[in-house]
Design a protein around this motif. Structure first.
Motif, PDB file in Angstrom:
ATOM      1  N   PRO A 203       0.820  -1.217   0.000  1.00 49.85           N
ATOM      2  CA  PRO A 203       0.000   0.000   0.000  1.00 49.85           C
ATOM      3  C   PRO A 203       0.857   1.272   0.000  1.00 49.85           C
ATOM      4  N   VAL A 204       0.401   2.270  -0.743  1.00 51.89           N
ATOM      5  CA  VAL A 204       1.138   3.533  -0.866  1.00 51.89           C
ATOM      6  C   VAL A 204       1.381   4.161   0.507  1.00 51.89           C
ATOM      7  N   ALA A 205       0.392   4.078   1.388  1.00 55.24           N
ATOM      8  CA  ALA A 205       0.539   4.699   2.717  1.00 55.24           C
ATOM      9  C   ALA A 205       1.700   4.068   3.491  1.00 55.24           C
ATOM     10  N   ASP A 206       1.883   2.758   3.334  1.00 48.07           N
ATOM     11  CA  ASP A 206       2.986   2.073   4.031  1.00 48.07           C
ATOM     12  C   ASP A 206       4.337   2.552   3.488  1.00 48.07           C
ATOM     13  N   ILE A 207       4.391   2.761   2.167  1.00 46.52           N
ATOM     14  CA  ILE A 207       5.644   3.238   1.555  1.00 46.52           C
ATOM     15  C   ILE A 207       5.917   4.675   2.002  1.00 46.52           C
ATOM     16  N   GLN A 208       4.872   5.485   1.975  1.00 38.55           N
ATOM     17  CA  GLN A 208       5.031   6.897   2.386  1.00 38.55           C
ATOM     18  C   GLN A 208       5.546   6.985   3.821  1.00 38.55           C
ATOM     19  N   ALA A 209       5.114   6.067   4.665  1.00 36.83           N
ATOM     20  CA  ALA A 209       5.534   6.094   6.072  1.00 36.83           C
ATOM     21  C   ALA A 209       7.029   5.820   6.204  1.00 36.83           C
ATOM     22  N   GLN A 210       7.591   5.103   5.245  1.00 36.52           N
ATOM     23  CA  GLN A 210       9.014   4.755   5.309  1.00 36.52           C
ATOM     24  C   GLN A 210       9.915   5.843   4.726  1.00 36.52           C
ATOM     25  N   ILE A 211       9.359   6.738   3.935  1.00 31.40           N
ATOM     26  CA  ILE A 211      10.200   7.739   3.258  1.00 31.40           C
ATOM     27  C   ILE A 211      10.930   8.657   4.244  1.00 31.40           C
ATOM     28  N   PRO A 212      10.274   9.168   5.307  1.00 31.36           N
ATOM     29  CA  PRO A 212      11.036   9.980   6.278  1.00 31.36           C
ATOM     30  C   PRO A 212      12.156   9.185   6.942  1.00 31.36           C
ATOM     31  N   VAL A 213      11.930   7.897   7.138  1.00 30.49           N
ATOM     32  CA  VAL A 213      12.968   7.037   7.736  1.00 30.49           C
ATOM     33  C   VAL A 213      14.172   6.957   6.796  1.00 30.49           C
ATOM     34  N   VAL A 214      13.882   6.756   5.527  1.00 26.73           N
ATOM     35  CA  VAL A 214      14.946   6.681   4.514  1.00 26.73           C
ATOM     36  C   VAL A 214      15.710   7.998   4.451  1.00 26.73           C
ATOM     37  N   GLU A 215      14.969   9.097   4.446  1.00 28.71           N
ATOM     38  CA  GLU A 215      15.613  10.415   4.359  1.00 28.71           C
ATOM     39  C   GLU A 215      16.484  10.682   5.585  1.00 28.71           C
ATOM     40  N   GLN A 216      16.019  10.252   6.753  1.00 27.33           N
ATOM     41  CA  GLN A 216      16.814  10.449   7.964  1.00 27.33           C
ATOM     42  C   GLN A 216      18.080   9.604   7.915  1.00 27.33           C
ATOM     43  N   GLU A 217      17.953   8.376   7.422  1.00 27.65           N
ATOM     44  CA  GLU A 217      19.133   7.498   7.308  1.00 27.65           C
ATOM     45  C   GLU A 217      20.166   8.106   6.364  1.00 27.65           C
ATOM     46  N   GLU A 218      19.681   8.693   5.258  1.00 23.91           N
ATOM     47  CA  GLU A 218      20.600   9.333   4.302  1.00 23.91           C
ATOM     48  C   GLU A 218      21.306  10.519   4.951  1.00 23.91           C
ATOM     49  N   ALA A 219      20.541  11.325   5.673  1.00 22.55           N
ATOM     50  CA  ALA A 219      21.129  12.498   6.345  1.00 22.55           C
ATOM     51  C   ALA A 219      22.139  12.047   7.398  1.00 22.55           C
ATOM     52  N   ASP A 220      21.800  11.005   8.139  1.00 16.67           N
ATOM     53  CA  ASP A 220      22.709  10.477   9.167  1.00 16.67           C
ATOM     54  C   ASP A 220      24.004   9.963   8.535  1.00 16.67           C
ATOM     55  N   ALA A 221      23.866   9.284   7.416  1.00 11.69           N
ATOM     56  CA  ALA A 221      25.052   8.731   6.749  1.00 11.69           C
ATOM     57  C   ALA A 221      25.961   9.851   6.260  1.00 11.69           C
ATOM     58  N   LYS A 222      25.350  10.913   5.704  1.00  9.72           N
ATOM     59  CA  LYS A 222      26.147  12.051   5.232  1.00  9.72           C
ATOM     60  C   LYS A 222      26.866  12.719   6.403  1.00  9.72           C
ATOM     61  N   GLN A 223      26.145  12.902   7.510  1.00  7.09           N
ATOM     62  CA  GLN A 223      26.744  13.553   8.677  1.00  7.09           C
ATOM     63  C   GLN A 223      27.852  12.675   9.272  1.00  7.09           C
TER      64      GLN A 223
ATOM     65  N   ALA B  67      29.784  10.676   7.664  1.00  6.32           N
ATOM     66  CA  ALA B  67      30.979  10.798   6.817  1.00  6.32           C
ATOM     67  C   ALA B  67      31.720  12.091   7.120  1.00  6.32           C
ATOM     68  N   ILE B  68      30.975  13.169   7.332  1.00  3.77           N
ATOM     69  CA  ILE B  68      31.595  14.467   7.668  1.00  3.77           C
ATOM     70  C   ILE B  68      32.306  14.366   9.017  1.00  3.77           C
ATOM     71  N   ASP B  69      31.639  13.747   9.989  1.00  6.67           N
ATOM     72  CA  ASP B  69      32.222  13.618  11.334  1.00  6.67           C
ATOM     73  C   ASP B  69      33.492  12.771  11.304  1.00  6.67           C
ATOM     74  N   LYS B  70      33.454  11.671  10.548  1.00  2.71           N
ATOM     75  CA  LYS B  70      34.631  10.779  10.455  1.00  2.71           C
ATOM     76  C   LYS B  70      35.816  11.526   9.851  1.00  2.71           C
ATOM     77  N   LYS B  71      35.543  12.321   8.823  1.00  2.00           N
ATOM     78  CA  LYS B  71      36.614  13.078   8.175  1.00  2.00           C
ATOM     79  C   LYS B  71      37.232  14.060   9.173  1.00  2.00           C
ATOM     80  N   ALA B  72      36.357  14.731   9.925  1.00  2.00           N
ATOM     81  CA  ALA B  72      36.856  15.720  10.895  1.00  2.00           C
ATOM     82  C   ALA B  72      37.657  15.050  12.010  1.00  2.00           C
TER      83      ALA B  72
END
Lengths: 193, 86
Positions: free
Chosen positions: B37-57, B59-64
């Motif tokens: 169901p579309v609603a189930d997928i939509q519910a996961q999108i913020p989770v995916v976006e947060q995981e992407e943001a966390d991964a980017k951060q 990488a920045i933290d590790k470099k520093a």
């Protein structure tokens, strides 16, 4: 006054055939002759002309929607890069050319593209026509590759045929084509056989 | 990877789908994948976006932190930049 001349052959004064009719085949001239069409004259063909090696028809389609798929078997991904063409003779060839921009969205995976005629892969069956492997290890790719395919098909058919772009990727990969909503195209030319 | 496909894979890791223009309403379920169901997928999108943001951060933290450790060893900025290509 109407006159009808009934002959099978018309010859020049030297006895060389100019026009000959035999078994419903009309032959004009002979080997080595030049048949000249005067400037301003027109030859109108409402039937079937063969042996001229000419372009008989062209069809084209475009798609400007970005398409993503992680399918591991060839699928269209809903793309509209599809053309229908009905060859006028079984001897005709169909030349198909495709232009798009694509890339694999996951490092270490391949993207595969091919042209299908109806349900038949005109590529090699397993990898299609393009297998582009991404050796990048930094994560997601964001570089679209100009991607072009062409095939000269001999379908031996006078039925309507559909030529369409199919794509797939490796397990865990994702192909992104018509990158950034570029205007992708497919064009098919029927060439007399 | 398309966030829609990432969200689908969070629910069904074996799913095979196609999406057009990143529009959740254009999903084609490929190769016998059971639709979600579309609603189930939509519910996961913020989770995916947060995981992407966390991964980017991360990488920045590790470099520093890596840079700081090299500094602590006595390397100057020019030497560190030459090493890491920054």
């Amino acid at each position: 006054m109407t006159a009808i001349l009934k002959v099978d052959t018309i010859q020049d004064t030297s006895g060389n055939n100019i026009i000959n009719e035999s078994s419903d085949t009309i032959t004009i001239g002979a080997s080595g002759d030049t048949i000249s069409i005067p400037s301003g004259a027109t030859i109108a063909n409402s039937g079937t002309a063969t042996g001229f090696g000419k372009l008989l028809q062209v069809v084209t389609a475009t798609d400007s929607s970005a398409r993503f798929t992680n399918s591991t078997s060839f699928v269209t991904g809903s793309n509209t890069l599809a053309v229908n063409i009905t060859p006028s003779a079984t001897s005709s060839k169909v030349f198909v050319i495709v232009n798009t921009t694509a890339y694999n969205n996951v490092s270490g995976k391949s993207m595969y593209l091919s042209i299908y005629r109806d349900s038949s892969d005109l590529g090699n069956g397993s990898s299609g026509m393009i297998n582009s492997y991404d050796t990048d290890t930094s994560g997601q790719r964001t570089i679209g590759q100009p991607t072009s395919m062409s095939v000269l098909d001999s379908p031996s058919s006078t039925s309507q045929l559909t030529y369409q772009v199919y794509v797939k990727t490796d397990s865990g990969g994702e192909i992104y084509f018509n990158y950034a909503n570029i205007k992708a195209s497919i064009t098919a030319f029927e060439i007399a056989g | 990877m398309s966030n829609i496909i990432k969200a689908v894979l969070k629910i069904n890791p074996n799913a095979e789908v196609s999406v057009s223009d990143n529009d959740i309403n254009t999903i084609t379920w490929e190769n016998g994948t059971t639709p979600i169901p579309v609603a189930d997928i939509q519910a996961q999108i913020p989770v995916v976006e947060q995981e992407e943001a966390d991964a980017k951060q991360a990488a920045i933290d590790k470099k520093a932190s890596g840079k700081q450790k090299l500094k602590d060893l006595g390397l100057d900025d020019a030497e560190i930049n030459a090493l890491i290509g920054a």
